[in-house]
Design a protein around this motif. Structure first.
Motif, PDB file in Angstrom:
ATOM      1  N   LYS A  12       2.550  12.175   3.098  1.00 48.98           N
ATOM      2  CA  LYS A  12       2.259  12.144   4.533  1.00 48.98           C
ATOM      3  C   LYS A  12       1.667  10.818   5.005  1.00 48.98           C
ATOM      4  CE  LYS A  12       1.945  17.044   5.034  1.00 48.98           C
ATOM      5  NZ  LYS A  12       2.308  17.732   4.036  1.00 48.98           N
ATOM      6  N   TRP A  13       1.305   9.937   4.084  1.00 53.20           N
ATOM      7  CA  TRP A  13       0.657   8.682   4.446  1.00 53.20           C
ATOM      8  C   TRP A  13       1.684   7.610   4.766  1.00 53.20           C
ATOM      9  CZ3 TRP A  13      -2.421   8.709  -0.715  1.00 53.20           C
ATOM     10  CH2 TRP A  13      -3.326   9.786  -0.706  1.00 53.20           C
ATOM     11  N   GLU A  14       1.258   6.644   5.573  1.00 47.35           N
ATOM     12  CA  GLU A  14       2.123   5.497   5.860  1.00 47.35           C
ATOM     13  C   GLU A  14       2.339   4.687   4.581  1.00 47.35           C
ATOM     14  OE1 GLU A  14       2.086   1.503   8.611  1.00 47.35           O
ATOM     15  OE2 GLU A  14       0.951   3.248   9.280  1.00 47.35           O
ATOM     16  N   LYS A  15       1.250   4.362   3.891  1.00 46.04           N
ATOM     17  CA  LYS A  15       1.326   3.704   2.574  1.00 46.04           C
ATOM     18  C   LYS A  15       1.340   4.835   1.556  1.00 46.04           C
ATOM     19  CE  LYS A  15      -1.657   1.165  -0.482  1.00 46.04           C
ATOM     20  NZ  LYS A  15      -2.952   0.531  -0.617  1.00 46.04           N
ATOM     21  N   LYS A  16       2.455   5.093   0.944  1.00 50.38           N
ATOM     22  CA  LYS A  16       2.679   6.328   0.186  1.00 50.38           C
ATOM     23  C   LYS A  16       2.229   6.268  -1.270  1.00 50.38           C
ATOM     24  CE  LYS A  16       6.091   8.057   3.276  1.00 50.38           C
ATOM     25  NZ  LYS A  16       5.086   8.756   4.039  1.00 50.38           N
ATOM     26  N   TYR A  17       1.178   5.525  -1.550  1.00 48.07           N
ATOM     27  CA  TYR A  17       0.672   5.439  -2.912  1.00 48.07           C
ATOM     28  C   TYR A  17      -0.788   4.979  -2.868  1.00 48.07           C
ATOM     29  CZ  TYR A  17       1.298   0.408  -2.330  1.00 48.07           C
ATOM     30  OH  TYR A  17       1.218  -0.883  -1.870  1.00 48.07           O
ATOM     31  N   ILE A  18      -1.460   5.130  -4.007  1.00 46.76           N
ATOM     32  CA  ILE A  18      -2.799   4.561  -4.156  1.00 46.76           C
ATOM     33  C   ILE A  18      -2.738   3.529  -5.274  1.00 46.76           C
ATOM     34  CG2 ILE A  18      -3.956   6.628  -3.304  1.00 46.76           C
ATOM     35  CD1 ILE A  18      -4.758   7.220  -6.261  1.00 46.76           C
ATOM     36  N   THR A  19      -3.738   2.657  -5.311  1.00 40.93           N
ATOM     37  CA  THR A  19      -3.827   1.655  -6.366  1.00 40.93           C
ATOM     38  C   THR A  19      -5.059   1.927  -7.229  1.00 40.93           C
ATOM     39  OG1 THR A  19      -5.009   0.193  -4.856  1.00 40.93           O
ATOM     40  CG2 THR A  19      -2.618  -0.138  -5.051  1.00 40.93           C
ATOM     41  N   ARG A  20      -5.108   1.300  -8.376  1.00 43.10           N
ATOM     42  CA  ARG A  20      -6.202   1.521  -9.326  1.00 43.10           C
ATOM     43  C   ARG A  20      -7.569   1.236  -8.697  1.00 43.10           C
ATOM     44  NH1 ARG A  20      -9.975   2.658 -11.179  1.00 43.10           N
ATOM     45  NH2 ARG A  20     -10.871   2.315 -13.213  1.00 43.10           N
ATOM     46  N   ASP A  21      -7.656   0.220  -7.858  1.00 44.13           N
ATOM     47  CA  ASP A  21      -8.950  -0.131  -7.265  1.00 44.13           C
ATOM     48  C   ASP A  21      -9.447   0.917  -6.264  1.00 44.13           C
ATOM     49  OD1 ASP A  21      -6.825  -1.035  -5.575  1.00 44.13           O
ATOM     50  OD2 ASP A  21      -8.272  -2.229  -4.450  1.00 44.13           O
ATOM     51  N   MET A  22      -8.602   1.821  -5.828  1.00 42.49           N
ATOM     52  CA  MET A  22      -9.011   2.897  -4.925  1.00 42.49           C
ATOM     53  C   MET A  22      -9.592   4.086  -5.691  1.00 42.49           C
ATOM     54  SD  MET A  22      -5.667   2.766  -2.449  1.00 42.49           S
ATOM     55  CE  MET A  22      -6.143   4.074  -1.337  1.00 42.49           C
ATOM     56  N   ILE A  23      -9.285   4.159  -6.988  1.00 36.56           N
ATOM     57  CA  ILE A  23      -9.709   5.304  -7.799  1.00 36.56           C
ATOM     58  C   ILE A  23     -11.181   5.163  -8.174  1.00 36.56           C
ATOM     59  CG2 ILE A  23      -9.373   6.551  -9.958  1.00 36.56           C
ATOM     60  CD1 ILE A  23      -6.408   5.777  -9.804  1.00 36.56           C
ATOM     61  N   ILE A  24     -11.958   6.189  -7.856  1.00 36.97           N
ATOM     62  CA  ILE A  24     -13.388   6.228  -8.164  1.00 36.97           C
ATOM     63  C   ILE A  24     -13.590   6.734  -9.588  1.00 36.97           C
ATOM     64  CG2 ILE A  24     -15.562   7.372  -7.569  1.00 36.97           C
ATOM     65  CD1 ILE A  24     -14.377   7.395  -4.636  1.00 36.97           C
ATOM     66  N   GLY A  25     -12.801   7.728  -9.975  1.00 31.90           N
ATOM     67  CA  GLY A  25     -12.951   8.280 -11.312  1.00 31.90           C
ATOM     68  C   GLY A  25     -12.047   9.470 -11.535  1.00 31.90           C
ATOM     69  N   LYS A  26     -12.174  10.024 -12.704  1.00 37.12           N
ATOM     70  CA  LYS A  26     -11.366  11.166 -13.126  1.00 37.12           C
ATOM     71  C   LYS A  26     -12.217  12.437 -13.038  1.00 37.12           C
ATOM     72  CE  LYS A  26      -8.782  12.753 -17.176  1.00 37.12           C
ATOM     73  NZ  LYS A  26      -8.350  12.376 -18.533  1.00 37.12           N
ATOM     74  N   ALA A  27     -11.669  13.472 -12.410  1.00 36.21           N
ATOM     75  CA  ALA A  27     -12.346  14.769 -12.377  1.00 36.21           C
ATOM     76  C   ALA A  27     -12.192  15.399 -13.759  1.00 36.21           C
ATOM     77  CB  ALA A  27     -11.740  15.662 -11.298  1.00 36.21           C
TER      78      ALA A  27
END
Length: 171
Positions: free
Chosen positions: A148-163
């Motif tokens: 649903k996002w305009e930019k349809k992906y995330i990058t490593r620097d956006m990741i805070i951590g693993k649940a």
């Protein structure tokens, strides 16, 4: 028996140093090791329920790469100061297609036993950029995610951590 001013000052300083050390350790743990978060939405049902508490391991990806199937907490690409929880589905360079409620990665059907219900909308094909990850909630029909996002992906620097662990909400 009278306590000298010097003894009182020394004792107070010892207490202040101890408090500063403990606060420093707590802040280090909070910002670099792990965090506790409450999940406000049902986008990850059935894996994570609304109001479940999750432990986020912040240093997890310092030593290992992000993998397909990981549940990650990341900064929203569209909303400032908002964190989202989703599952990594696609990796950089892969082509994602959702057709007739089924997920295809690079043209091959990918089985997802954790998905809540069959997806109602088709999507793609979409090729994830090399430095990106395609993420979706397990409750696909009710998840605000890459589709649903305009930019349809995330990058490593956006990741805070693993649940890595969840606690159920108190009823």
């Amino acid at each position: 028996m009278q306590i000298s001013r010097q003894v009182i000052v020394k004792e107070a300083w010892d207490w202040i140093k101890t408090i500063i050390i403990y606060v420093g350790i707590a802040l280090f743990i909070r910002f670099f090791i792990f965090n506790l978060s409450i999940v406000p939405t049902g986008s990850m049902i059935p894996t994570i329920q609304i109001k479940d508490k999750i432990i986020i391991l912040k240093f997890s990806y310092w030593f290992q790469p992000v993998k397909r199937g990981d549940i990650v907490v990341f900064r929203s690409p569209n909303e400032k100061n908002v964190q989202l929880v989703k599952r990594v589905v696609g990796m950089g360079g892969e082509t994602i297609l959702i057709k007739d409620g089924k997920l295809y990665i690079n043209g091959k059907l990918y089985m997802e036993p954790y998905v809540y219900e069959k997806m109602k909308e088709d999507f793609g094909p979409y090729t994830v950029p090399q430095d990106g990850y395609f993420v979706m909630g397990d409750n696909r029909n009710h998840s605000y995610d890459c589709r649903k996002w305009e930019k349809k992906y995330i990058t490593r620097d956006m990741i805070i951590g693993k649940a890595v662990y969840k606690f159920g909400a108190l009823k």
